[in-house]
Design an enzyme around this catalytic site. Structure first.
Site, mmCIF file in Angstrom:
data_model
loop_
_atom_site.group_PDB
_atom_site.id
_atom_site.type_symbol
_atom_site.label_atom_id
_atom_site.label_comp_id
_atom_site.label_asym_id
_atom_site.label_seq_id
_atom_site.Cartn_x
_atom_site.Cartn_y
_atom_site.Cartn_z
ATOM 1 N N GLU A 107 48.423 36.749 31.676
ATOM 2 C CA GLU A 107 48.659 37.577 30.598
ATOM 3 C C GLU A 107 50.046 38.643 30.553
ATOM 4 O O GLU A 107 49.742 39.736 30.353
ATOM 5 C CB GLU A 107 47.485 38.331 30.227
ATOM 6 N N GLU A 111 39.605 29.004 30.548
ATOM 7 C CA GLU A 111 38.669 30.055 30.369
ATOM 8 C C GLU A 111 38.108 29.543 29.116
ATOM 9 O O GLU A 111 37.824 30.548 28.062
ATOM 10 C CB GLU A 111 39.450 31.392 30.453
HETATM 11 C C1 HXH Z 1 40.338 37.121 30.076
HETATM 12 N N1 HXH Z 1 41.372 37.786 29.058
HETATM 13 C C2 HXH Z 1 40.447 37.308 31.471
HETATM 14 O O1 HXH Z 1 41.697 36.421 31.960
HETATM 15 C C3 HXH Z 1 39.375 37.062 32.540
HETATM 16 O O2 HXH Z 1 39.935 37.705 33.841
HETATM 17 C C4 HXH Z 1 38.367 37.948 31.872
HETATM 18 O O3 HXH Z 1 37.094 37.883 32.777
HETATM 19 C C5 HXH Z 1 38.007 37.706 30.775
HETATM 20 C C6 HXH Z 1 38.942 37.256 29.815
HETATM 21 C C7 HXH Z 1 40.954 37.638 27.822
HETATM 22 C C8 HXH Z 1 41.344 38.998 26.957
HETATM 23 C C9 HXH Z 1 42.516 39.193 26.927
HETATM 24 C C10 HXH Z 1 43.185 40.375 26.241
HETATM 25 C C11 HXH Z 1 42.271 41.350 25.461
HETATM 26 C C12 HXH Z 1 40.806 40.978 25.459
HETATM 27 C C13 HXH Z 1 40.568 39.740 26.362
HETATM 28 O O4 HXH Z 1 42.640 42.199 24.943
HETATM 29 C C14 HXH Z 1 42.587 42.294 23.517
HETATM 30 C C15 HXH Z 1 42.140 43.381 23.082
HETATM 31 C C16 HXH Z 1 42.020 43.495 21.524
HETATM 32 C C17 HXH Z 1 42.318 42.141 20.813
HETATM 33 C C18 HXH Z 1 42.811 41.282 21.293
HETATM 34 C C19 HXH Z 1 42.813 41.043 22.693
#
Ligand code: HXH
Length: 329
Positions: A132, A238
């Site tokens: 990310e 994922e």
């Molecule tokens: C994943 N991120 C990670 O890779 C993993 O390690 C974790 O256990 C779960 C999910 C997904 C993710 C990315 C950004 C995020 C939230 C989840 O942040 C946001 C916040 C608000 C709106 C959109 C994305």
């Protein structure tokens, strides 16, 4: 195809994995080992889990998960080496609160990668080296301490260190919203830069936190093609299909509706048909969980709201989604 397990149906196509917690492995180890042939630790290999304090490594839990995979003839993916979340504050600041220098942070990165990748050399076949790092909207790199302190080459450095300590491991860049055209283009730009500078990168991980309404089949296909055209392998790292549209803040539902389960089954079928048609470039499909009794989506993006994103229900019974995926020719 009577009584086949999930991974057997895709034996000729790609690995089928699940991200798990130690608790899930203890409670449902046999189920997991029969349906899946690849394993990811949901949290236990993140920076804060493995090195909570400088020089203090905690490998016991991760070791047990690797041992489970080996005992059950499953492959193991490593998640993740460099990420802006779940990384302890000491990585970026000194005892007096001031920021570490570029050289200090690179040394921390190198040492962490050396210890972790060396320990699991030959046991973890594939690493999410960087997770990310691309921004969602404007700009290019996401604002993070890794980027601010080291600069643009922090991703390349992470891949070089990982390759140095396990030259056989498949090294992946991993991101979400990776099939949304604007972000896909920016991710491709990063991947092209990495490849052009000779970085040892082998694959693109599309997280696949999707829902029963989207993304479109066209966006999924185009993204797989874009990444594959760069010469990279592709994995869904994922995968889960939320029963809610992202903006939906509903939080009272106690069971999925019939419509939700039908839509979910149709989408699981159509995306797995797509995955199968790209089996030459796709090397693995990993679900971010196992069954509907436990998912990180029970707390994201709405806290304490139940979700039902998988092929198996809360009692580990196959859902319509499972039947549809199993029936694909
Ligand atoms: C994943 N991120 C990670 O890779 C993993 O390690 C974790 O256990 C779960 C999910 C997904 C993710 C990315 C950004 C995020 C939230 C989840 O942040 C946001 C916040 C608000 C709106 C959109 C994305």
């Amino acid at each position: 195809m009577e009584n086949k397990y999930l991974h057997q149906v895709f034996e000729e196509d790609f690995l089928i994995g699940a991200a798990v917690t130690p608790w899930l492995l203890k409670q449902r180890g046999e189920f997991i080992a029969t349906q899946f042939n690849s394993l990811t630790a949901e949290n236990e290999m993140k920076f804060e889990s493995l090195q909570p304090q400088r020089g203090v490594y905690q490998f016991e839990v991760a070791d047990k998960m690797v041992e489970f995979a080996q005992n059950n003839h499953m492959k193991m993916r490593g998640h993740t080496l460099v990420w802006h979340n779940q990384t302890p504050g000491w990585v970026f600041s000194n005892a007096n609160g001031s920021s570490v220098s570029r050289d200090e942070l690179l040394a921390t990165m190198k040492e962490h990668i050396q210890n972790v990748v060396t320990r699991y050399k030959g046991k973890i076949y594939c690493w999410d080296v960087a997770n990310e790092v691309i921004d969602d909207r404007e700009g290019f790199f996401r604002e993070s301490k890794w980027h601010t302190i080291i600069g643009d080459d922090f991703v390349q450095k992470a891949f070089e260190f990982a390759h140095e300590y396990d030259p056989e491991a498949q090294l992946f860049y991993n991101d979400y919203n990776a099939v949304i055209p604007e972000k896909r283009e920016r991710i491709c730009r990063l991947l092209k830069q990495l490849i052009a500078s000779g970085t040892p990168i082998h694959g693109m991980g599309i997280q696949g936190h999707w829902n029963i309404y989207g993304p479109s089949e066209d966006d999924i296909k185009r993204a797989i093609e874009c990444y594959a055209d760069l010469g990279l392998k592709v994995q869904m790292t994922e995968l889960d299909l939320s029963v809610y549209a992202f903006e939906n803040k509903e939080s009272k539902l106690l069971a999925p509706t019939k419509e939700m389960l039908t839509l979910q089954a149709e989408r699981y079928e159509s995306i797995f048909k797509i995955f199968k048609s790209y089996k030459d470039v796709i090397t693995g499909i990993t679900f971010w969980g196992v069954a509907d009794d436990y998912t990180w989506l029970d707390n994201f993006p709405v806290r304490k709201r139940k979700n039902w994103p998988f092929l198996f229900d809360e009692n580990y019974k196959p859902k319509e989604s499972f039947q549809r995926v199993m029936a694909i020719k």
